[in-house]
Design a protein around this motif. Structure first.
Motif, PDB file in Angstrom:
ATOM      1  N   LEU A  60       0.851  -1.185   0.000  1.00 54.77           N
ATOM      2  CA  LEU A  60       0.000   0.000   0.000  1.00 54.77           C
ATOM      3  C   LEU A  60       0.887   1.235   0.000  1.00 54.77           C
ATOM      4  O   LEU A  60       1.603   1.491   0.964  1.00 54.77           O
ATOM      5  N   GLY A  61       0.824   1.989  -1.094  1.00 53.61           N
ATOM      6  CA  GLY A  61       1.762   3.082  -1.306  1.00 53.61           C
ATOM      7  C   GLY A  61       3.017   2.539  -1.955  1.00 53.61           C
ATOM      8  O   GLY A  61       4.127   2.729  -1.466  1.00 53.61           O
ATOM      9  N   CYS A  62       2.844   1.832  -3.077  1.00 51.35           N
ATOM     10  CA  CYS A  62       3.938   1.048  -3.667  1.00 51.35           C
ATOM     11  C   CYS A  62       4.949   1.893  -4.420  1.00 51.35           C
ATOM     12  O   CYS A  62       5.982   1.378  -4.852  1.00 51.35           O
ATOM     13  N   SER A  63       4.698   3.193  -4.594  1.00 55.88           N
ATOM     14  CA  SER A  63       5.592   4.126  -5.297  1.00 55.88           C
ATOM     15  C   SER A  63       6.037   3.530  -6.643  1.00 55.88           C
ATOM     16  O   SER A  63       5.199   3.189  -7.460  1.00 55.88           O
ATOM     17  N   THR A  64       7.338   3.387  -6.865  1.00 56.04           N
ATOM     18  CA  THR A  64       7.822   2.912  -8.166  1.00 56.04           C
ATOM     19  C   THR A  64       7.984   1.397  -8.228  1.00 56.04           C
ATOM     20  O   THR A  64       8.575   0.873  -9.169  1.00 56.04           O
ATOM     21  N   GLY A  65       7.480   0.686  -7.218  1.00 50.23           N
ATOM     22  CA  GLY A  65       7.448  -0.768  -7.281  1.00 50.23           C
ATOM     23  C   GLY A  65       8.705  -1.494  -6.850  1.00 50.23           C
ATOM     24  O   GLY A  65       8.834  -2.697  -7.088  1.00 50.23           O
ATOM     25  N   THR A  66       9.619  -0.801  -6.171  1.00 52.59           N
ATOM     26  CA  THR A  66      10.875  -1.449  -5.773  1.00 52.59           C
ATOM     27  C   THR A  66      10.633  -2.623  -4.836  1.00 52.59           C
ATOM     28  O   THR A  66      11.192  -3.709  -5.023  1.00 52.59           O
ATOM     29  N   THR A  67       9.801  -2.425  -3.818  1.00 55.72           N
ATOM     30  CA  THR A  67       9.561  -3.502  -2.860  1.00 55.72           C
ATOM     31  C   THR A  67       8.895  -4.692  -3.542  1.00 55.72           C
ATOM     32  O   THR A  67       9.309  -5.846  -3.351  1.00 55.72           O
ATOM     33  N   LEU A  68       7.884  -4.426  -4.350  1.00 56.34           N
ATOM     34  CA  LEU A  68       7.204  -5.518  -5.043  1.00 56.34           C
ATOM     35  C   LEU A  68       8.135  -6.230  -6.016  1.00 56.34           C
ATOM     36  O   LEU A  68       8.003  -7.438  -6.222  1.00 56.34           O
ATOM     37  N   SER A  69       9.068  -5.507  -6.603  1.00 60.36           N
ATOM     38  CA  SER A  69      10.003  -6.174  -7.515  1.00 60.36           C
ATOM     39  C   SER A  69      10.895  -7.150  -6.761  1.00 60.36           C
ATOM     40  O   SER A  69      11.191  -8.238  -7.261  1.00 60.36           O
ATOM     41  N   ARG A  70      11.298  -6.772  -5.543  1.00 61.08           N
ATOM     42  CA  ARG A  70      12.099  -7.681  -4.714  1.00 61.08           C
ATOM     43  C   ARG A  70      11.277  -8.914  -4.340  1.00 61.08           C
ATOM     44  O   ARG A  70      11.793 -10.037  -4.325  1.00 61.08           O
TER      45      ARG A  70
END
Length: 235
Positions: A60-70
């Motif tokens: 929630l609040g994923c910004s540019t997706g860095t966390t999801l990419s990891r």
């Protein structure tokens, strides 16, 4: 792209906001501004995947997706990954980074009343609550907690304000960290002015009390200068 947003440009009207200019340089900005940011991303991915047990993971609040990419790099095939953000410029960067395997939606977290999935395995809010109006923080966490599965986790990372004299010392160390990463005194000062009344950090005790108020028993899993991360596992 190298973050030079506050090198010469005037402070944007209304202060700091996550529009196209910030989205363009955000990945560089956050690495050079948040101590141990890269390590934090790996830690959050490990915790989210371990607690999720194959269930959906939300950022929630994923910004540019860095966390999801990891997370996506290590997730099992078919695991549902979802990112919400209210900045279309940030989501455009996320879509480029993540491709089509992650569900990304433009949602305003200040008014978000529910999530599409129940029995969610992990919900991440990394450097998000501090940008929300204080009265909206606990309701968002309470809603997220309600959607978590038993054994699922809530991961919350925030910039914090400590008591004096520790706070001033930690702020000075943080500014030294940013100078060491190439930011000038003028850039640091302009960004501080832009974030005034836009980023409102709470004390660690206030964040912990808020999490306990929704029924969680949080533990600190990350601390670097004036940043902390909290882990809460739903019984």
């Amino acid at each position: 792209m190298r973050d030079r947003l506050f090198a010469t440009d005037p402070i944007p009207p209304g202060g700091f906001h996550f529009g196209p200019q910030v989205a363009e340089v955000f990945d560089d900005m956050v690495v050079r501004s948040v101590p141990q940011y890269e390590a934090l991303q790996g830690i959050m991915a490990t915790l989210a995947l371990r607690c999720s047990a194959g269930r959906p993971i939300y950022d929630l609040g994923c910004s540019t997706g860095t966390t999801l990419s990891r997370v996506a790099q290590r997730a099992a095939p078919g695991q549902v990954l979802v990112g919400f953000d209210n900045s279309e410029a940030m989501l455009a960067r996320s879509r480029t980074k993540l491709g089509t395997g992650v569900l990304l939606e433009n949602r305003d977290l200040e008014t978000l009343a529910s999530l599409p999935h129940d029995s969610i395995g992990a919900i991440i809010l990394c450097l998000v609550l501090m940008f929300l109006a204080p009265p909206r923080r606990e309701p968002l966490l309470r809603m997220a907690w309600r959607h978590l599965a038993a054994g699922g986790c809530l991961l919350v990372v925030e910039k914090v304000r400590h008591e004096e004299p520790q706070h001033s010392i930690l702020v000075a160390a943080h500014e030294a960290f940013k100078r060491g990463n190439g930011y000038s005194e003028a850039e640091i000062e302009r960004k501080r002015e832009a974030l005034e009344n836009r980023l409102i950090p709470w004390r660690p005790g206030e964040n912990l009390a808020m999490l306990r108020g929704i029924g969680a028993e949080p533990e600190i899993f990350f601390a670097a200068l004036n940043f902390q991360g909290y882990l809460a596992i739903k019984p």
